[in-house]
Design an enzyme around this catalytic site. Structure first.
Site, PDB file in Angstrom:
ATOM      1  N   SER A   1       2.850  -2.134  10.206  1.00 47.64           N
ATOM      2  CA  SER A   1       4.524  -2.179  10.555  1.00 47.64           C
ATOM      3  C   SER A   1       5.205  -3.644  10.337  1.00 47.64           C
ATOM      4  O   SER A   1       5.983  -4.126  11.188  1.00 47.64           O
ATOM      5  CB  SER A   1       4.661  -1.716  12.171  1.00 47.64           C
ATOM      6  OG  SER A   1       4.162  -0.452  12.211  1.00 47.64           O
TER       7      SER A   1
ATOM      8  N   ASN B   1       1.050  -1.226   0.037  1.00 52.45           N
ATOM      9  CA  ASN B   1      -0.063  -0.011  -0.039  1.00 52.45           C
ATOM     10  C   ASN B   1       0.785   1.169   0.021  1.00 52.45           C
ATOM     11  O   ASN B   1       1.403   1.703   0.999  1.00 52.45           O
ATOM     12  CB  ASN B   1      -0.826   0.001   1.297  1.00 52.45           C
ATOM     13  CG  ASN B   1      -1.563   1.092   1.342  1.00 52.45           C
ATOM     14  OD1 ASN B   1      -1.790   2.172   0.705  1.00 52.45           O
ATOM     15  ND2 ASN B   1      -2.369   1.400   2.563  1.00 52.45           N
ATOM     16  N   TRP B   2       1.228   1.698  -1.256  1.00 55.27           N
ATOM     17  CA  TRP B   2       2.107   2.670  -1.303  1.00 55.27           C
ATOM     18  C   TRP B   2       1.512   4.245  -0.679  1.00 55.27           C
ATOM     19  O   TRP B   2       2.166   5.146  -0.705  1.00 55.27           O
ATOM     20  CB  TRP B   2       2.398   2.782  -2.713  1.00 55.27           C
ATOM     21  CG  TRP B   2       3.130   1.956  -3.344  1.00 55.27           C
ATOM     22  CD1 TRP B   2       3.472   0.849  -2.908  1.00 55.27           C
ATOM     23  CD2 TRP B   2       3.644   2.098  -4.764  1.00 55.27           C
ATOM     24  NE1 TRP B   2       4.432   0.182  -3.871  1.00 55.27           N
ATOM     25  CE2 TRP B   2       4.251   0.921  -4.826  1.00 55.27           C
ATOM     26  CE3 TRP B   2       3.700   3.242  -5.893  1.00 55.27           C
ATOM     27  CZ2 TRP B   2       5.101   0.765  -6.022  1.00 55.27           C
ATOM     28  CZ3 TRP B   2       4.395   2.674  -7.052  1.00 55.27           C
ATOM     29  CH2 TRP B   2       5.373   1.681  -7.190  1.00 55.27           C
ATOM     30  N   LYS B   3       0.044   4.203  -0.449  1.00 50.10           N
ATOM     31  CA  LYS B   3      -0.481   5.336   0.253  1.00 50.10           C
ATOM     32  C   LYS B   3      -0.172   6.662  -0.735  1.00 50.10           C
ATOM     33  O   LYS B   3      -0.279   6.385  -1.973  1.00 50.10           O
ATOM     34  CB  LYS B   3      -0.011   5.694   1.806  1.00 50.10           C
ATOM     35  CG  LYS B   3      -0.118   4.558   2.635  1.00 50.10           C
ATOM     36  CD  LYS B   3      -0.033   4.640   4.009  1.00 50.10           C
ATOM     37  CE  LYS B   3      -0.246   3.418   4.721  1.00 50.10           C
ATOM     38  NZ  LYS B   3       0.031   3.404   6.249  1.00 50.10           N
TER      39      LYS B   3
ATOM     40  N   GLU C   1      -6.984   4.888   7.461  1.00 53.67           N
ATOM     41  CA  GLU C   1      -6.645   6.333   7.414  1.00 53.67           C
ATOM     42  C   GLU C   1      -7.832   6.970   6.462  1.00 53.67           C
ATOM     43  O   GLU C   1      -8.140   8.205   6.840  1.00 53.67           O
ATOM     44  CB  GLU C   1      -5.463   6.348   6.358  1.00 53.67           C
ATOM     45  CG  GLU C   1      -4.089   6.198   7.257  1.00 53.67           C
ATOM     46  CD  GLU C   1      -2.890   5.809   6.542  1.00 53.67           C
ATOM     47  OE1 GLU C   1      -2.857   5.824   5.362  1.00 53.67           O
ATOM     48  OE2 GLU C   1      -2.175   5.082   7.068  1.00 53.67           O
TER      49      GLU C   1
ATOM     50  N   GLU D   1      -6.001  -4.696  10.251  1.00 53.81           N
ATOM     51  CA  GLU D   1      -4.787  -3.878  10.499  1.00 53.81           C
ATOM     52  C   GLU D   1      -4.974  -2.955  11.794  1.00 53.81           C
ATOM     53  O   GLU D   1      -6.060  -2.202  11.764  1.00 53.81           O
ATOM     54  CB  GLU D   1      -4.764  -2.719   9.266  1.00 53.81           C
ATOM     55  CG  GLU D   1      -4.507  -3.247   7.873  1.00 53.81           C
ATOM     56  CD  GLU D   1      -3.682  -2.573   7.089  1.00 53.81           C
ATOM     57  OE1 GLU D   1      -2.688  -2.775   6.635  1.00 53.81           O
ATOM     58  OE2 GLU D   1      -4.444  -1.441   6.917  1.00 53.81           O
TER      59      GLU D   1
ATOM     60  N   HIS E   1      -9.642   1.588   4.434  1.00 60.87           N
ATOM     61  CA  HIS E   1      -8.454   1.598   5.248  1.00 60.87           C
ATOM     62  C   HIS E   1      -8.649   2.663   6.387  1.00 60.87           C
ATOM     63  O   HIS E   1      -9.495   3.650   6.152  1.00 60.87           O
ATOM     64  CB  HIS E   1      -7.226   2.177   4.218  1.00 60.87           C
ATOM     65  CG  HIS E   1      -5.832   2.245   4.790  1.00 60.87           C
ATOM     66  ND1 HIS E   1      -5.517   3.141   6.019  1.00 60.87           N
ATOM     67  CD2 HIS E   1      -4.885   1.245   4.780  1.00 60.87           C
ATOM     68  CE1 HIS E   1      -4.368   2.865   6.138  1.00 60.87           C
ATOM     69  NE2 HIS E   1      -3.897   1.586   5.699  1.00 60.87           N
TER      70      HIS E   1
ATOM     71  N   GLY F   1       2.874  -1.125   4.310  1.00 63.57           N
ATOM     72  CA  GLY F   1       2.780   0.380   3.710  1.00 63.57           C
ATOM     73  C   GLY F   1       4.320   0.700   3.814  1.00 63.57           C
ATOM     74  O   GLY F   1       4.811   0.608   2.714  1.00 63.57           O
ATOM     75  N   GLY F   2       4.848   1.164   4.591  1.00 59.91           N
ATOM     76  CA  GLY F   2       6.244   1.932   4.740  1.00 59.91           C
ATOM     77  C   GLY F   2       7.229   0.983   4.041  1.00 59.91           C
ATOM     78  O   GLY F   2       7.952   1.415   3.021  1.00 59.91           O
TER      79      GLY F   2
ATOM     80  N   GLY G   1       1.962   2.140  10.727  1.00 55.14           N
ATOM     81  CA  GLY G   1       3.017   3.238  10.534  1.00 55.14           C
ATOM     82  C   GLY G   1       3.559   3.501  11.925  1.00 55.14           C
ATOM     83  O   GLY G   1       4.285   4.766  12.121  1.00 55.14           O
TER      84      GLY G   1
HETATM   85  P1  PGA Z   1       2.527   0.245   7.582  1.00 54.42           P
HETATM   86  O1  PGA Z   1       1.083   0.637   6.838  1.00 54.42           O
HETATM   87  O2  PGA Z   1       2.945  -0.868   7.071  1.00 54.42           O
HETATM   88  O3  PGA Z   1       3.339   1.344   7.269  1.00 54.42           O
HETATM   89  O4  PGA Z   1       2.352   0.217   8.846  1.00 54.42           O
HETATM   90  C1  PGA Z   1       0.269  -0.808   6.744  1.00 54.42           C
HETATM   91  C2  PGA Z   1      -1.216   0.155   5.985  1.00 54.42           C
HETATM   92  O5  PGA Z   1      -1.292   1.001   6.450  1.00 54.42           O
HETATM   93  O6  PGA Z   1      -1.823  -0.574   5.302  1.00 54.42           O
END
Ligand code: PGA
Length: 254
Positions: free
Chosen positions: A216, A13-15, A100, A170, A98, A237-238, A176
């Protein structure tokens, strides 16, 4: 994970990261590293990166997804993208709900349900995100809360359609933050999601549904998380923004 029963899926997930040129460069670095993947690999990129990502990934084992879509096919919805727009480009997957989007953009279980039904109708394979806040975990209501999110998201979704749905557990406090759920915590909630699916659609459907963990997840903890019977992959994500890190997670999914 249990590859005998269901697909293992590692999705990035590149956001809101990477321009189209940067997306092309990242995929150029990633594709050779994951060409022998033993699991399904997906990159979910910003809308404007979709053409570059689809071109770069064409003919490879990597699928391309978006990070949201609206529930209408077209109309006066400034700033939105419809499921039909995505499929017309050749996009196969889409992240929905998601945390966010729930936190910053007013997404609710009801809008997740509308988006999910529309995405399925258009032929997309949705990745539906669920997960509790730290406060909810401390109150001991994680399983009930996540189960409710799953049930509302799936209102009106048929058993046949469920085959195209992946869930991502999640925990919000792990996204994050560098604070990963323990493998046992991840395994426990993913098993709870499977139990909810079994109650709704029967045991066989539940056993065939992919349930990822996200929050994470990285090269160092992926193998332990994926060793859990009910953790069938990851939403990353990251660590998906660095090709070697993401490739290491893909390699851990064997
Ligand atoms: P993260 O994000 O790996 O940076 O914690 C995961 C996500 O939001 O899908």
């Amino acid at each position: 994970m249990n590859p005998a029963l269901r697909k293992t899926v590692i999705a990035g997930n590149w956001k809101m990261h990477k321009t189209p040129a940067e997306a092309k460069a990242l995929l150029g670095e990633l594709l050779p590293l994951v060409k022998d993947a033993a699991c399904q690999v997906i990159v979910c990129v910003p809308f404007v990166d979709l053409p570059a990502a689809l071109e770069a990934a064409a003919g490879t084992c990597v699928a391309v997804g978006a990070q949201n879509c609206h529930w209408e096919t077209s109309g006066a919805f400034t700033g939105e993208i419809s499921p039909a727009m995505l499929t017309s480009m050749g996009v196969s997957h889409v992240i929905l709900g998601h945390s966010e989007r729930r936190t910053y953009f007013g997404e609710t279980d009801q809008t997740v349900n509308r988006r999910l039904r529309a995405a399925l109708q258009a032929g997309l394979c949705p990745i539906v995100c669920v997960g509790e806040s730290l406060e909810q975990r401390q109150q001991g209501i994680t399983q009930e809360f996540v189960s409710m999110q799953v049930k509302i998201a799936l209102q009106g979704v048929s058993r046949e359609e469920l085959r195209r749905v992946t869930f991502a557990y999640e925990p919000i406090w792990a996204i994050g933050t560098g604070r990963t759920a323990t493998a046992e915590q991840a395994g426990e909630v993913c098993a709870g999601i499977r139990a909810t699916l079994a109650a709704l659609y029967g045991k066989e459907c539940a056993q065939g549904t992919t349930i990822q963990y996200g929050g994470s997840m990285n090269a160092g903890n992926a193998a332990e998380l994926l060793a859990q019977e009910d953790v069938d992959g990851g939403l990353i994500g990251g660590a998906s923004l660095k090709a070697p890190d993401f490739a290491a997670i893909v390699a851990a999914a064997r």
